[in-house]
Design a protein around this motif. Structure first.
Motif, mmCIF file in Angstrom:
data_model
loop_
_atom_site.group_PDB
_atom_site.id
_atom_site.type_symbol
_atom_site.label_atom_id
_atom_site.label_comp_id
_atom_site.label_asym_id
_atom_site.label_seq_id
_atom_site.Cartn_x
_atom_site.Cartn_y
_atom_site.Cartn_z
ATOM 1 N N LEU A 81 68.278 45.844 147.165
ATOM 2 C CA LEU A 81 69.429 46.148 146.312
ATOM 3 C C LEU A 81 70.421 47.088 146.971
ATOM 4 N N GLY A 82 70.030 47.774 148.053
ATOM 5 C CA GLY A 82 70.928 48.713 148.712
ATOM 6 C C GLY A 82 70.729 50.122 148.204
ATOM 7 N N ARG A 83 71.584 51.018 148.675
ATOM 8 C CA ARG A 83 71.479 52.437 148.329
ATOM 9 C C ARG A 83 72.747 52.887 147.612
ATOM 10 N N PHE A 84 72.569 53.420 146.424
ATOM 11 C CA PHE A 84 73.686 53.974 145.664
ATOM 12 C C PHE A 84 73.115 54.892 144.597
ATOM 13 N N ASP A 85 73.976 55.804 144.145
ATOM 14 C CA ASP A 85 73.541 56.744 143.113
ATOM 15 C C ASP A 85 73.295 56.008 141.797
ATOM 16 N N GLY A 86 72.543 56.652 140.937
ATOM 17 C CA GLY A 86 72.221 56.055 139.658
ATOM 18 C C GLY A 86 70.801 55.521 139.663
ATOM 19 N N GLY A 87 70.392 54.933 138.584
ATOM 20 C CA GLY A 87 69.025 54.454 138.460
ATOM 21 C C GLY A 87 68.968 52.994 138.082
ATOM 22 N N VAL A 88 67.882 52.335 138.449
ATOM 23 C CA VAL A 88 67.643 50.946 138.097
ATOM 24 C C VAL A 88 66.341 50.882 137.311
ATOM 25 N N GLU A 89 66.351 50.118 136.216
ATOM 26 C CA GLU A 89 65.149 50.019 135.417
ATOM 27 C C GLU A 89 65.030 48.645 134.772
ATOM 28 N N VAL A 90 63.806 48.271 134.458
ATOM 29 C CA VAL A 90 63.533 47.049 133.719
ATOM 30 C C VAL A 90 63.332 47.421 132.251
ATOM 31 N N ARG A 91 64.103 46.771 131.384
ATOM 32 C CA ARG A 91 63.971 46.996 129.942
ATOM 33 C C ARG A 91 63.497 45.699 129.298
ATOM 34 N N GLU A 92 62.224 45.664 128.937
ATOM 35 C CA GLU A 92 61.642 44.419 128.433
ATOM 36 C C GLU A 92 62.106 44.044 127.034
ATOM 37 N N SER A 181 64.102 48.198 146.543
ATOM 38 C CA SER A 181 64.119 46.754 146.695
ATOM 39 C C SER A 181 63.472 46.168 145.452
ATOM 40 N N VAL A 182 63.593 44.863 145.289
ATOM 41 C CA VAL A 182 63.082 44.238 144.078
ATOM 42 C C VAL A 182 62.385 42.936 144.441
ATOM 43 N N ARG A 183 61.322 42.654 143.738
ATOM 44 C CA ARG A 183 60.617 41.389 143.894
ATOM 45 C C ARG A 183 60.533 40.729 142.521
ATOM 46 N N VAL A 184 60.830 39.429 142.479
ATOM 47 C CA VAL A 184 60.811 38.709 141.210
ATOM 48 C C VAL A 184 59.891 37.505 141.350
ATOM 49 N N THR A 185 59.014 37.324 140.380
ATOM 50 C CA THR A 185 58.066 36.218 140.378
ATOM 51 C C THR A 185 58.032 35.586 138.994
ATOM 52 N N ARG A 186 57.434 34.402 138.902
ATOM 53 C CA ARG A 186 57.237 33.768 137.606
ATOM 54 C C ARG A 186 55.743 33.684 137.332
ATOM 55 N N PRO A 187 55.276 34.238 136.218
ATOM 56 C CA PRO A 187 53.847 34.175 135.892
ATOM 57 C C PRO A 187 53.390 32.727 135.730
ATOM 58 N N ASP A 188 52.081 32.524 135.802
ATOM 59 C CA ASP A 188 51.528 31.176 135.664
ATOM 60 C C ASP A 188 51.897 30.547 134.331
ATOM 61 N N ASP A 189 51.981 31.370 133.284
ATOM 62 C CA ASP A 189 52.343 30.865 131.955
ATOM 63 C C ASP A 189 53.786 31.208 131.614
ATOM 64 N N GLY A 190 54.622 31.323 132.640
ATOM 65 C CA GLY A 190 55.995 31.794 132.424
ATOM 66 C C GLY A 190 56.998 30.722 132.083
ATOM 67 N N PHE A 191 56.531 29.490 131.799
ATOM 68 C CA PHE A 191 57.460 28.415 131.440
ATOM 69 C C PHE A 191 56.949 27.689 130.207
ATOM 70 N N GLU A 192 57.834 27.458 129.236
ATOM 71 C CA GLU A 192 57.479 26.693 128.049
ATOM 72 C C GLU A 192 58.662 25.824 127.638
ATOM 73 N N ARG A 193 58.375 24.543 127.394
ATOM 74 C CA ARG A 193 59.415 23.665 126.863
ATOM 75 C C ARG A 193 59.482 23.855 125.360
ATOM 76 N N VAL A 194 60.650 24.288 124.882
ATOM 77 C CA VAL A 194 60.823 24.593 123.458
ATOM 78 C C VAL A 194 61.378 23.391 122.699
ATOM 79 N N PHE A 195 62.433 22.795 123.231
ATOM 80 C CA PHE A 195 63.081 21.662 122.563
ATOM 81 C C PHE A 195 63.688 20.757 123.629
ATOM 82 N N PRO A 196 63.434 19.437 123.576
ATOM 83 C CA PRO A 196 62.653 18.717 122.569
ATOM 84 C C PRO A 196 61.150 18.840 122.804
ATOM 85 N N ASP A 197 60.389 18.718 121.741
ATOM 86 C CA ASP A 197 58.938 18.718 121.789
ATOM 87 C C ASP A 197 58.444 17.889 120.599
#
Length: 502
Positions: A81-92, A181-197
């Motif tokens: 992400l680089g270097r700069f002032d301020g903070g980075v956070e994950v808000r679930e 730096s940041v790493r992003v992944t998709r969990p094994d159950d991280g995908f669900e088909r909502v519509f159509p079903d």
């Protein structure tokens, strides 16, 4: 005395000189301090703005990487992400997206299709924010106003809405200040088909499932977020749906009406209607026809037929009236007299405060046929193709042919100009009594005039020896390409991305 006075006067001048020097030093010091403070403030503001710009660029890059993971194109992605002032956070738990099929059964019942928190990766610097949320990047200034930086994974085109609802969740580290730096992944159950079903029924329904095409009611997408103004901006730019905001709740909502029924449909009984939705302001109607069948409890069948399909939308009235004044019935051998059938097209609206009417009557006859009944007899059926290419209509006063608007107080226009739509260039444009035009063109033109939304009704006048139409045994067919205010096909998936900060 003079010497004493001179001494006292000399002391005063000495004190004045000292005071003057002190004032000069003080003013100089204040001026220098002001310059330093102002300069420092400007430098701080400039540096902070630069940090926000760098964070915006970094979040846009993150958006690109996270989209690959969310949509299944990559299992994991890393980004400095680089270097700069301020903070980075994950808000679930920040933000929420809700997709609802409103009034899905035509009786006021709503079905929530998706309702989940979006979560966000947020860079904060003072009161300003740059955030990745819902698959897009948003920026909020110190005053609280939010705008779109990079669009979310939300696509609407040709009546189809594709919505990968991206949810951000936190890995081990949810907040980091400084270099990261940041790493992003998709969990094994991280995908669900909502519509159509097709396996998921609507609440309280045994027959209706989460399936396309959508019919009845409308679909709303509501985003609750501190960046709701940016979401509203995006909805307005990318859809023709109605967009509303609620500042107190911090929500943006886009409403898209569902398509009216297409293809084959049952002819509505008198007192009910058939809805047309999203009819574009052009000649996008491709097929519109009926096959009406006479009632089996009347020997007259279609003799003295009086039947109409019509639209009463207040200012605009439209009717296709079908009449026969002869002996239009099948005999025991399945033969039918070729008595003429009159088809009249009528349209009226207000012009300069006066209701003005147009009228057209068929030149070629429509031919009735005989349908075999269960008991081996025959009954009259009448195909009515209103978008066929072979039927010519003559401009005429048809007020005496009508059923629904038989007694309407309207002034018939002796001449008519048709030039409201792009496709009208194919017509002669100028018409007077006796001029002709195809029924196909006229139906498409008047439907475009009535659109985007209107209700078709029928009237079957039976009096004396007038024939009766069995709407239950009759059917119709309609097909048209809807405009961008209508949603026909909906594709919603739930896509989780897990973010780890270092």
């Amino acid at each position: 005395m003079i010497l004493g006075s001179s001494g006292r006067g000399g002391t005063g001048r000495g004190q004045s000189s000292v005071i003057g020097v002190v004032l000069i030093v003080a003013i100089t010091a204040l001026g220098t301090t002001g310059v330093v403070v102002l300069g420092t403030t400007l430098l701080d503001d400039s540096g902070r703005e630069a940090d926000l710009d760098r964070a915006e660029q970094a979040m846009t890059q993150f958006d690109s990487r996270a989209s690959q993971v969310a949509l299944g194109d990559s299992a994991t992605q890393r980004l400095d992400l680089g270097r700069f002032d301020g903070g980075v956070e994950v808000r679930e738990d920040t933000g929420r997206m809700t997709v609802t099929h409103v009034d899905y059964d035509g009786e006021g019942t709503d079905q929530v299709l998706h309702d989940e928190p979006m979560g966000a990766l947020v860079y904060r610097n003072g009161d300003a924010r740059v955030a990745y949320e819902g698959g897009g990047v948003w920026r909020k200034d110190d005053a609280g106003a939010a705008r779109l930086v990079s669009p979310p994974e939300f696509h609407y085109r040709g009546g189809t809405m594709t919505l990968p609802a991206v949810r951000v969740t936190a890995a081990d580290s949810a907040s980091v200040t400084g270099a990261r730096s940041v790493r992003v992944t998709r969990p094994d159950d991280g995908f669900e088909r909502v519509f159509p079903d097709s396996t998921r029924p609507y609440d309280g329904s045994e027959t209706r499932h989460f399936e396309n095409p959508l019919e009845e009611g409308h679909v709303t997408v509501t985003v609750q977020s501190e960046y709701y103004e940016g979401w509203a901006e995006y909805f307005r730019d990318r859809t023709d749906g109605e967009v509303t905001t609620d500042d107190e709740a911090r929500t943006a909502t886009v409403e898209l009406v569902t398509l009216g029924e297409q293809g084959e449909f049952g002819v509505p009984e008198e007192g009910s209607d058939f809805e047309i939705r999203g009819m574009p302001d052009d000649h996008n109607l491709t097929d519109f026809d009926f096959t009406i069948q006479s009632r089996d409890d009347q020997n007259s069948q279609f003799s003295n037929l009086k039947w109409s399909t019509y639209v009463d939308s207040g200012d605009e009235h439209f009717e296709v009236a079908v009449r026969n004044k002869g002996n239009l019935k099948c005999d025991k051998n399945g033969d039918i007299d070729d008595d003429p059938v009159t088809v009249s097209v009528y349209y009226s609206t207000y012009e300069d405060g006066e209701r003005v009417a147009h009228g057209w009557r068929n030149d070629e006859d429509f031919t009735a046929t005989c349908a075999e009944t269960d008991d081996g007899g025959y009954i009259a059926a009448l195909p009515l193709d209103f978008t066929g290419t072979d039927t010519e209509m003559t401009y005429a006063d048809v007020s005496g042919d009508l059923n629904a608007f038989e007694h309407e107080d309207a002034t018939f226009a002796d001449s008519l100009t048709i030039d409201e739509h792009d496709a009208d260039v194919d017509a002669d444009a100028e018409y007077t009594l006796g001029d002709t035009e195809s029924l196909e063109f006229l139906t498409k033109h008047y439907f475009a005039e009535l659109g985007p939304d209107f209700e078709l009704r029928v009237t079957d006048q039976q009096s004396g020896k007038a024939a009766g139409v069995s709407e239950r045994d009759s059917d119709g067919f309609i097909e048209y390409e809807a405009d961008d205010s209508v949603i026909t096909y909906l594709h919603v998936t739930d896509n989780e991305v897990r973010v780890d900060l270092n």
